[in-house]
Motif scaffolding. Structure first.
Motif, PDB file in Angstrom:
ATOM      1  N   GLU A  92     104.751  49.214  38.023  1.00 19.41           N
ATOM      2  CA  GLU A  92     104.587  49.888  36.731  1.00 19.41           C
ATOM      3  C   GLU A  92     105.761  50.792  36.381  1.00 19.41           C
ATOM      4  O   GLU A  92     106.313  50.693  35.287  1.00 19.41           O
ATOM      5  CB  GLU A  92     103.257  50.639  36.698  1.00 19.41           C
ATOM      6  CG  GLU A  92     102.065  49.695  36.587  1.00 19.41           C
ATOM      7  CD  GLU A  92     100.754  50.360  36.942  1.00 19.41           C
ATOM      8  OE1 GLU A  92     100.761  51.566  37.246  1.00 19.41           O
ATOM      9  OE2 GLU A  92      99.714  49.676  36.914  1.00 19.41           O
ATOM     10  N   PRO A  93     106.192  51.707  37.283  1.00 18.16           N
ATOM     11  CA  PRO A  93     107.373  52.510  36.947  1.00 18.16           C
ATOM     12  C   PRO A  93     108.646  51.674  36.852  1.00 18.16           C
ATOM     13  O   PRO A  93     109.560  52.022  36.099  1.00 18.16           O
ATOM     14  CB  PRO A  93     107.455  53.541  38.074  1.00 18.16           C
ATOM     15  CG  PRO A  93     106.597  53.039  39.157  1.00 18.16           C
ATOM     16  CD  PRO A  93     105.541  52.194  38.519  1.00 18.16           C
ATOM     17  N   LYS A 167      92.129  51.293  32.113  1.00 16.13           N
ATOM     18  CA  LYS A 167      93.368  50.747  32.672  1.00 16.13           C
ATOM     19  C   LYS A 167      93.135  49.357  33.255  1.00 16.13           C
ATOM     20  O   LYS A 167      93.990  48.472  33.116  1.00 16.13           O
ATOM     21  CB  LYS A 167      93.926  51.676  33.754  1.00 16.13           C
ATOM     22  CG  LYS A 167      95.273  51.246  34.333  1.00 16.13           C
ATOM     23  CD  LYS A 167      95.785  52.267  35.330  1.00 16.13           C
ATOM     24  CE  LYS A 167      97.184  51.918  35.828  1.00 16.13           C
ATOM     25  NZ  LYS A 167      97.236  50.643  36.570  1.00 16.13           N
ATOM     26  N   ARG A 173     100.834  46.895  31.706  1.00 17.48           N
ATOM     27  CA  ARG A 173     101.407  47.421  32.951  1.00 17.48           C
ATOM     28  C   ARG A 173     101.862  48.854  32.704  1.00 17.48           C
ATOM     29  O   ARG A 173     103.041  49.133  32.482  1.00 17.48           O
ATOM     30  CB  ARG A 173     102.600  46.597  33.402  1.00 17.48           C
ATOM     31  CG  ARG A 173     102.272  45.442  34.316  1.00 17.48           C
ATOM     32  CD  ARG A 173     101.602  44.319  33.585  1.00 17.48           C
ATOM     33  NE  ARG A 173     101.619  43.088  34.374  1.00 17.48           N
ATOM     34  CZ  ARG A 173     101.159  41.932  33.938  1.00 17.48           C
ATOM     35  NH1 ARG A 173     100.650  41.842  32.716  1.00 17.48           N
ATOM     36  NH2 ARG A 173     101.182  40.862  34.684  1.00 17.48           N
ATOM     37  N   SER A 175     101.017  53.252  33.604  1.00 24.63           N
ATOM     38  CA  SER A 175     100.490  54.174  34.595  1.00 24.63           C
ATOM     39  C   SER A 175      99.302  54.954  34.036  1.00 24.63           C
ATOM     40  O   SER A 175      99.059  54.977  32.825  1.00 24.63           O
ATOM     41  CB  SER A 175     101.585  55.159  35.019  1.00 24.63           C
ATOM     42  OG  SER A 175     101.928  56.002  33.930  1.00 24.63           O
ATOM     43  N   TYR A 176      98.605  55.625  34.933  1.00 25.88           N
ATOM     44  CA  TYR A 176      97.529  56.508  34.491  1.00 25.88           C
ATOM     45  C   TYR A 176      98.097  57.664  33.662  1.00 25.88           C
ATOM     46  O   TYR A 176      97.458  58.119  32.702  1.00 25.88           O
ATOM     47  CB  TYR A 176      96.756  57.046  35.697  1.00 25.88           C
ATOM     48  CG  TYR A 176      95.808  56.022  36.266  1.00 25.88           C
ATOM     49  CD1 TYR A 176      94.691  55.626  35.553  1.00 25.88           C
ATOM     50  CD2 TYR A 176      96.027  55.452  37.511  1.00 25.88           C
ATOM     51  CE1 TYR A 176      93.812  54.679  36.059  1.00 25.88           C
ATOM     52  CE2 TYR A 176      95.157  54.509  38.038  1.00 25.88           C
ATOM     53  CZ  TYR A 176      94.050  54.119  37.307  1.00 25.88           C
ATOM     54  OH  TYR A 176      93.176  53.185  37.802  1.00 25.88           O
ATOM     55  N   GLN A 177      99.280  58.134  34.021  1.00 26.77           N
ATOM     56  CA  GLN A 177      99.911  59.202  33.240  1.00 26.77           C
ATOM     57  C   GLN A 177     100.165  58.746  31.808  1.00 26.77           C
ATOM     58  O   GLN A 177      99.930  59.491  30.851  1.00 26.77           O
ATOM     59  CB  GLN A 177     101.224  59.628  33.894  1.00 26.77           C
ATOM     60  CG  GLN A 177     101.933  60.756  33.154  1.00 26.77           C
ATOM     61  CD  GLN A 177     103.293  61.084  33.752  1.00 26.77           C
ATOM     62  OE1 GLN A 177     103.890  60.285  34.466  1.00 26.77           O
ATOM     63  NE2 GLN A 177     103.784  62.274  33.470  1.00 26.77           N
ATOM     64  N   GLN A 200      94.517  56.894  41.497  1.00 23.79           N
ATOM     65  CA  GLN A 200      94.609  55.730  42.374  1.00 23.79           C
ATOM     66  C   GLN A 200      93.508  55.754  43.424  1.00 23.79           C
ATOM     67  O   GLN A 200      92.870  54.729  43.703  1.00 23.79           O
ATOM     68  CB  GLN A 200      95.984  55.697  43.049  1.00 23.79           C
ATOM     69  CG  GLN A 200      96.418  54.304  43.471  1.00 23.79           C
ATOM     70  CD  GLN A 200      96.620  53.381  42.283  1.00 23.79           C
ATOM     71  OE1 GLN A 200      97.419  53.656  41.400  1.00 23.79           O
ATOM     72  NE2 GLN A 200      95.885  52.274  42.246  1.00 23.79           N
TER      73      GLN A 200
END
Length: 224
Positions: A92-93, A167, A173, A175-177, A200
């Motif tokens: 993801e990042p 999510k 794709r 992130s939770y952020q 997570q």
């Protein structure tokens, strides 16, 4: 709004005055244009699709051991354009970093070539780097599409488990952020509502750990 901040005061990019708000909106429009040009769909956008886009744009992806906290770096010298990226970044990042660098390829090449800006120097180029974040967010998961998905999800009052389930179902794709920041911008949750939540771990508690993390007798691996 995905790091874009508020206000419309004029700032300078490459010596030219620009409205911060207009700059971000222009980058969002560019992201949507490039998505359409490359026939991107949110659920299908991953590393394989990005490699295809990079090849079409004539940008090489190199894996380098970059300095701490530098996820990726755009370079272009005499038309030879490449992006160095940390190999060990989670997917993801890594997706976000690669799309972030595409913004530099599309919009910042002249300033980079002229030495007016230096890619990766966030403090000196805060507006340019935030612009890349805005571009990446819109390219990966357009704001309007996110808002529609959030409305269809129909959580009356979102809690931590709702974020996890959203999510898992949205297909993007991200992130939770990313999701929490978008929910804040849409006014669905208050600012900092889920700060400190270990999403997570919560996901693993709800749905179980991925197969690769489950212990087998004698070690770790996928059960046959």
């Amino acid at each position: 709004r995905d790091g874009e901040g508020a206000g419309r005061a004029e700032e300078e990019i490459g010596g030219a005055p620009v409205s911060r708000g207009d700059y971000y909106e222009d980058l969002k429009a560019l992201a949507r244009e490039k998505r359409e040009g490359h026939r991107v769909t949110t659920a299908a956008l991953g590393l394989r699709e990005l490699r295809r886009i990079y090849a079409a744009e004539g940008v090489r992806i190199d894996y380098w051991p970059l300095a701490y906290r530098v996820k990726a770096l755009y370079m272009c010298d005499d038309g030879d354009c490449s992006v160095a990226v940390q190999r060990r970044l989670p997917d993801e990042p890594k997706v976000f970093a690669l799309v972030h660098e595409l913004k530099h390829h599309y919009r910042d090449r002249p300033a980079l070539a002229g030495g007016l800006i230096h890619c990766g120097d966030y403090d000196a180029n805060e507006l340019i780097e935030k612009g890349a974040e805005v571009f990446a967010a819109e390219f990966i998961y357009p704001e309007a599409e996110f808002a529609d998905d959030a409305r269809r999800f129909q959580a009356a009052e979102w809690d931590e488990e709702d974020v996890v389930r959203f999510k898992r179902t949205c297909g993007a794709r991200v992130s939770y952020q990313f999701i929490c920041k978008r929910l804040e911008w849409l006014g669905i949750i208050g600012a900092g509502r889920f700060r400190g939540v270990q999403f997570q771990k919560l996901e693993h508690r709800i749905f179980g750990a991925p197969f690769r993390r489950r212990r087998r007798p004698g070690g770790y691996g996928v059960a046959s």
